[in-house]
Design a protein around this motif. Structure first.
Motif, PDB file in Angstrom:
ATOM      1  N   THR A 217       0.813  -1.221   0.116  1.00  0.00           N
ATOM      2  CA  THR A 217      -0.137  -0.017  -0.019  1.00  0.00           C
ATOM      3  C   THR A 217       0.683   1.204   0.057  1.00  0.00           C
ATOM      4  O   THR A 217       1.955   1.530   0.854  1.00  0.00           O
ATOM      5  CB  THR A 217      -1.013   0.180   1.113  1.00  0.00           C
ATOM      6  N   PRO A 218       0.643   2.254  -1.170  1.00  0.00           N
ATOM      7  CA  PRO A 218       1.486   3.511  -1.018  1.00  0.00           C
ATOM      8  C   PRO A 218       0.920   4.375   0.169  1.00  0.00           C
ATOM      9  O   PRO A 218      -0.199   4.741   0.317  1.00  0.00           O
ATOM     10  CB  PRO A 218       0.995   3.929  -2.405  1.00  0.00           C
ATOM     11  N   VAL A 219       1.909   4.841   1.071  1.00  0.00           N
ATOM     12  CA  VAL A 219       1.552   5.457   2.239  1.00  0.00           C
ATOM     13  C   VAL A 219       0.624   6.678   2.139  1.00  0.00           C
ATOM     14  O   VAL A 219      -0.218   6.966   2.600  1.00  0.00           O
ATOM     15  CB  VAL A 219       2.880   6.034   2.983  1.00  0.00           C
ATOM     16  N   ASP A 220       1.050   7.473   0.818  1.00  0.00           N
ATOM     17  CA  ASP A 220       0.407   8.540   0.626  1.00  0.00           C
ATOM     18  C   ASP A 220      -1.019   8.656   0.019  1.00  0.00           C
ATOM     19  O   ASP A 220      -1.937   9.182   0.268  1.00  0.00           O
ATOM     20  CB  ASP A 220       1.369   9.665  -0.677  1.00  0.00           C
ATOM     21  N   LEU A 221      -1.213   7.376  -0.883  1.00  0.00           N
ATOM     22  CA  LEU A 221      -2.576   7.089  -1.325  1.00  0.00           C
ATOM     23  C   LEU A 221      -3.417   6.746  -0.127  1.00  0.00           C
ATOM     24  O   LEU A 221      -4.508   7.147  -0.019  1.00  0.00           O
ATOM     25  CB  LEU A 221      -2.398   6.102  -2.546  1.00  0.00           C
ATOM     26  N   GLN A 222      -3.062   5.983   0.631  1.00  0.00           N
ATOM     27  CA  GLN A 222      -3.561   5.303   1.814  1.00  0.00           C
ATOM     28  C   GLN A 222      -4.120   6.584   2.891  1.00  0.00           C
ATOM     29  O   GLN A 222      -5.151   6.553   3.252  1.00  0.00           O
ATOM     30  CB  GLN A 222      -2.678   4.408   2.724  1.00  0.00           C
ATOM     31  N   ALA A 223      -3.074   7.521   3.006  1.00  0.00           N
ATOM     32  CA  ALA A 223      -3.587   8.617   3.850  1.00  0.00           C
ATOM     33  C   ALA A 223      -4.701   9.468   3.264  1.00  0.00           C
ATOM     34  O   ALA A 223      -5.671   9.874   3.982  1.00  0.00           O
ATOM     35  CB  ALA A 223      -2.314   9.626   4.161  1.00  0.00           C
ATOM     36  N   HIS A 224      -4.690   9.633   2.021  1.00  0.00           N
ATOM     37  CA  HIS A 224      -5.542  10.530   1.205  1.00  0.00           C
ATOM     38  C   HIS A 224      -6.782   9.864   1.433  1.00  0.00           C
ATOM     39  O   HIS A 224      -8.104  10.414   1.668  1.00  0.00           O
ATOM     40  CB  HIS A 224      -5.156  10.680  -0.067  1.00  0.00           C
ATOM     41  N   VAL A 225      -6.845   8.417   0.988  1.00  0.00           N
ATOM     42  CA  VAL A 225      -8.137   7.870   1.193  1.00  0.00           C
ATOM     43  C   VAL A 225      -8.841   7.763   2.465  1.00  0.00           C
ATOM     44  O   VAL A 225      -9.909   8.025   2.741  1.00  0.00           O
ATOM     45  CB  VAL A 225      -7.995   6.192   0.712  1.00  0.00           C
ATOM     46  N   ASP A 226      -7.926   7.451   3.570  1.00  0.00           N
ATOM     47  CA  ASP A 226      -8.374   7.712   4.905  1.00  0.00           C
ATOM     48  C   ASP A 226      -8.944   9.027   5.354  1.00  0.00           C
ATOM     49  O   ASP A 226     -10.101   9.035   5.818  1.00  0.00           O
ATOM     50  CB  ASP A 226      -7.311   7.222   5.781  1.00  0.00           C
ATOM     51  N   ALA A 227      -8.297   9.992   4.859  1.00  0.00           N
ATOM     52  CA  ALA A 227      -8.930  11.405   5.152  1.00  0.00           C
ATOM     53  C   ALA A 227     -10.108  11.618   4.491  1.00  0.00           C
ATOM     54  O   ALA A 227     -11.117  12.226   5.277  1.00  0.00           O
ATOM     55  CB  ALA A 227      -7.826  12.569   4.749  1.00  0.00           C
ATOM     56  N   VAL A 228     -10.509  11.344   3.304  1.00  0.00           N
ATOM     57  CA  VAL A 228     -11.718  11.252   2.529  1.00  0.00           C
ATOM     58  C   VAL A 228     -12.853  10.604   3.515  1.00  0.00           C
ATOM     59  O   VAL A 228     -13.826  10.866   3.663  1.00  0.00           O
ATOM     60  CB  VAL A 228     -11.619  10.940   1.125  1.00  0.00           C
ATOM     61  N   ALA A 229     -12.416   9.140   3.850  1.00  0.00           N
ATOM     62  CA  ALA A 229     -13.362   8.359   4.335  1.00  0.00           C
ATOM     63  C   ALA A 229     -13.665   8.767   5.838  1.00  0.00           C
ATOM     64  O   ALA A 229     -14.837   8.729   6.336  1.00  0.00           O
ATOM     65  CB  ALA A 229     -12.832   6.969   4.665  1.00  0.00           C
TER      66      ALA A 229
ATOM     67  N   TYR B  81     -15.343   2.780   8.969  1.00  0.00           N
ATOM     68  CA  TYR B  81     -15.153   2.456   7.743  1.00  0.00           C
ATOM     69  C   TYR B  81     -13.894   1.540   7.602  1.00  0.00           C
ATOM     70  O   TYR B  81     -13.272   1.513   8.490  1.00  0.00           O
ATOM     71  CB  TYR B  81     -14.801   3.730   6.863  1.00  0.00           C
ATOM     72  N   ARG B  82     -13.634   1.003   6.347  1.00  0.00           N
ATOM     73  CA  ARG B  82     -12.343   0.131   6.308  1.00  0.00           C
ATOM     74  C   ARG B  82     -11.909   0.432   4.825  1.00  0.00           C
ATOM     75  O   ARG B  82     -12.790   0.398   3.974  1.00  0.00           O
ATOM     76  CB  ARG B  82     -13.012  -1.510   6.441  1.00  0.00           C
ATOM     77  N   SER B  83     -10.677   0.558   4.661  1.00  0.00           N
ATOM     78  CA  SER B  83     -10.381   0.942   3.306  1.00  0.00           C
ATOM     79  C   SER B  83      -9.160   0.009   2.937  1.00  0.00           C
ATOM     80  O   SER B  83      -8.175  -0.306   3.999  1.00  0.00           O
ATOM     81  CB  SER B  83      -9.545   2.359   3.379  1.00  0.00           C
TER      82      SER B  83
ATOM     83  N   ARG C 213       0.243   1.671 -13.350  1.00  0.00           N
ATOM     84  CA  ARG C 213      -0.435   2.960 -13.416  1.00  0.00           C
ATOM     85  C   ARG C 213      -1.694   2.815 -12.887  1.00  0.00           C
ATOM     86  O   ARG C 213      -2.699   4.015 -12.368  1.00  0.00           O
ATOM     87  CB  ARG C 213      -0.609   3.270 -14.927  1.00  0.00           C
ATOM     88  N   GLY C 214      -2.434   1.630 -12.309  1.00  0.00           N
ATOM     89  CA  GLY C 214      -3.609   1.517 -11.852  1.00  0.00           C
ATOM     90  C   GLY C 214      -3.871   1.589 -10.336  1.00  0.00           C
ATOM     91  O   GLY C 214      -2.917   1.285  -9.628  1.00  0.00           O
ATOM     92  N   GLU C 215      -4.826   2.462 -10.007  1.00  0.00           N
ATOM     93  CA  GLU C 215      -5.101   2.385  -8.271  1.00  0.00           C
ATOM     94  C   GLU C 215      -6.222   1.555  -8.133  1.00  0.00           C
ATOM     95  O   GLU C 215      -7.134   1.910  -8.637  1.00  0.00           O
ATOM     96  CB  GLU C 215      -5.226   3.975  -8.117  1.00  0.00           C
ATOM     97  N   GLN C 216      -6.202   0.711  -7.081  1.00  0.00           N
ATOM     98  CA  GLN C 216      -7.197   0.017  -6.678  1.00  0.00           C
ATOM     99  C   GLN C 216      -7.429   0.400  -5.146  1.00  0.00           C
ATOM    100  O   GLN C 216      -6.826   0.247  -4.375  1.00  0.00           O
ATOM    101  CB  GLN C 216      -6.857  -1.670  -6.798  1.00  0.00           C
ATOM    102  N   ILE C 217      -8.875   0.792  -5.113  1.00  0.00           N
ATOM    103  CA  ILE C 217      -9.368   1.339  -3.802  1.00  0.00           C
ATOM    104  C   ILE C 217     -10.766   0.522  -3.564  1.00  0.00           C
ATOM    105  O   ILE C 217     -11.710   0.770  -4.345  1.00  0.00           O
ATOM    106  CB  ILE C 217      -9.626   2.857  -4.150  1.00  0.00           C
ATOM    107  N   GLU C 218     -10.936   0.183  -2.405  1.00  0.00           N
ATOM    108  CA  GLU C 218     -11.856  -0.471  -1.832  1.00  0.00           C
ATOM    109  C   GLU C 218     -12.624   0.456  -0.552  1.00  0.00           C
ATOM    110  O   GLU C 218     -11.594   0.191   0.225  1.00  0.00           O
ATOM    111  CB  GLU C 218     -11.941  -1.849  -1.807  1.00  0.00           C
ATOM    112  N   LEU C 219     -13.500   0.751  -0.348  1.00  0.00           N
ATOM    113  CA  LEU C 219     -14.048   1.423   1.124  1.00  0.00           C
ATOM    114  C   LEU C 219     -15.231   1.026   1.256  1.00  0.00           C
ATOM    115  O   LEU C 219     -16.232   0.590   0.689  1.00  0.00           O
ATOM    116  CB  LEU C 219     -14.406   3.001   0.700  1.00  0.00           C
ATOM    117  N   PHE C 220     -15.341   0.600   2.607  1.00  0.00           N
ATOM    118  CA  PHE C 220     -16.382  -0.235   3.157  1.00  0.00           C
ATOM    119  C   PHE C 220     -16.922   0.634   4.206  1.00  0.00           C
ATOM    120  O   PHE C 220     -16.166   0.968   5.223  1.00  0.00           O
ATOM    121  CB  PHE C 220     -16.063  -1.744   3.853  1.00  0.00           C
ATOM    122  N   PHE C 221     -18.076   1.098   4.152  1.00  0.00           N
ATOM    123  CA  PHE C 221     -18.726   2.135   5.266  1.00  0.00           C
ATOM    124  C   PHE C 221     -19.701   1.190   6.062  1.00  0.00           C
ATOM    125  O   PHE C 221     -20.699   0.628   5.628  1.00  0.00           O
ATOM    126  CB  PHE C 221     -19.240   3.468   4.819  1.00  0.00           C
ATOM    127  N   VAL C 222     -19.677   1.218   7.379  1.00  0.00           N
ATOM    128  CA  VAL C 222     -20.382   0.472   8.172  1.00  0.00           C
ATOM    129  C   VAL C 222     -21.563   1.626   8.669  1.00  0.00           C
ATOM    130  O   VAL C 222     -21.227   2.345   9.511  1.00  0.00           O
ATOM    131  CB  VAL C 222     -19.884  -0.021   9.431  1.00  0.00           C
TER     132      VAL C 222
END
Length: 318
Positions: free
Chosen positions: A231-243, A255-257, A264-273
């Protein structure tokens, strides 16, 4: 009226630049092999072999680029190929980059062993005239291609083209080393230092091989990171901030991310409880919320695989 066919060597497209590089690499590799035998230089022959490996790997890069482009084209989504690879072709990009860098390192290591053997065996006599001519022509061609590729990639932003540009810089550096070595050998001829001339070719080859082995390490390391889905640290931090912002504003429980970068592809899965007693919402409202989250994550791209799920059961989010 049918649209014009795209040019094979279009410098404004990723595929066009890679095709151009393949043609140039093939011509340079062929010239290196010819001049290498004429000059009896293992250094120049290695340059030709290095170029041939680069041709093969650039061709594979071009193939992967075409597959990724096809997989993200709506008109081809129902093709047989896409039905067999429903998750896309992004995973091929780090594989090709990793294999390419590893092959370069392996070829350099083999040539370095031969260079050491030649040094211990009394060196190698070479014809300096063809060697110097080849080095001059190579420097001119390789510097021109390196500058051109780096310039066009400013607007394209391709990892494949960036690696190809690095390879041309490496090739130009190798040619510069050849030129210095061969001119030095020519100057030493007829002097009391003439005994050093046979050692010039294997000595410079050894130095070049050490440089070539180090240059692709960064690319191989990044490719391995993508293959292992680190997991890229910067991308994870951005996704977590949005979630976290979505959870706070909409009163969700948590939530779980799950985030990964594959080429070149980014794979993001977000689960909101969501709370079990949360008021019912229409599907259209949930879709609007998904759009809101997608926009907050960044500009929509064909290279982003985004899954957003809402559930009242924590087990679905684990």
């Amino acid at each position: 009226m049918t649209p014009p066919r795209p040019r094979a060597f279009d410098p404004t497209t990723e595929q066009g630049v890679l095709r151009l590089s393949i043609a140039a690499s093939l011509a340079m590799a062929a010239a290196a092999v010819v001049f290498g035998f004429l000059a009896n230089s293992s250094l120049i022959i290695f340059d030709g072999i290095y170029g041939l490996i680069d041709v093969v790997m650039t061709w594979l890069s071009l193939l992967v680029v075409r597959l990724i482009s096809m997989s993200t084209n709506v008109d081809t989504l129902q093709s047989r190929l896409n039905q067999r690879f429903t998750m896309g072709f992004w995973h091929l990009e780090p594989i090709v980059l990793g294999v390419s860098g590893t092959l370069m390192i392996g070829a350099a290591l083999y040539a370095a062993v031969n260079a050491v053997d030649a040094l211990m065996s009394g060196g190698r006599e070479i014809a300096l005239g063809p060697a110097i001519l080849f080095a001059v022509l190579s420097i001119i061609a390789e510097i021109g291609l390196a500058v051109f590729i780096r310039r066009v990639n400013r607007s394209i932003g391709s990892e494949f083209i960036a690696l190809d540009g690095k390879n041309w810089v490496v090739s130009a550096s190798m040619s510069a080393a050849y030129l210095v070595a061969f001119i030095g050998g020519w100057l030493l001829g007829g002097t009391h230092w003439a005994w050093l001339v046979p050692y010039i070719d294997p000595a410079i080859l050894l130095v070049v091989c050490l440089f070539v082995m180090v240059a692709p390490l960064g690319t191989v390391r990044q490719a391995l990171s993508d293959i292992l889905l680190i997991t890229p640290v910067d991308l994870q931090a951005h996704v977590d901030a949005v979630a976290r912002d979505i959870v706070a504003r909409h009163g969700f429980l948590e939530y779980r991310s799950y985030v990964a970068k594959v080429g070149r592809g980014e794979q993001i899965e977000l689960f909101f409880v969501v709370r079990a007693d949360d008021p019912p919402r229409a599907l259209l409202e949930w879709d609007r919320l998904r759009d809101e989250i997608g926009e907050a994550l960044g500009e929509e791209s064909t290279d982003r695989w985004l899954t957003i799920m809402f559930t009242t059961d924590r087990e679905w989010a684990i």
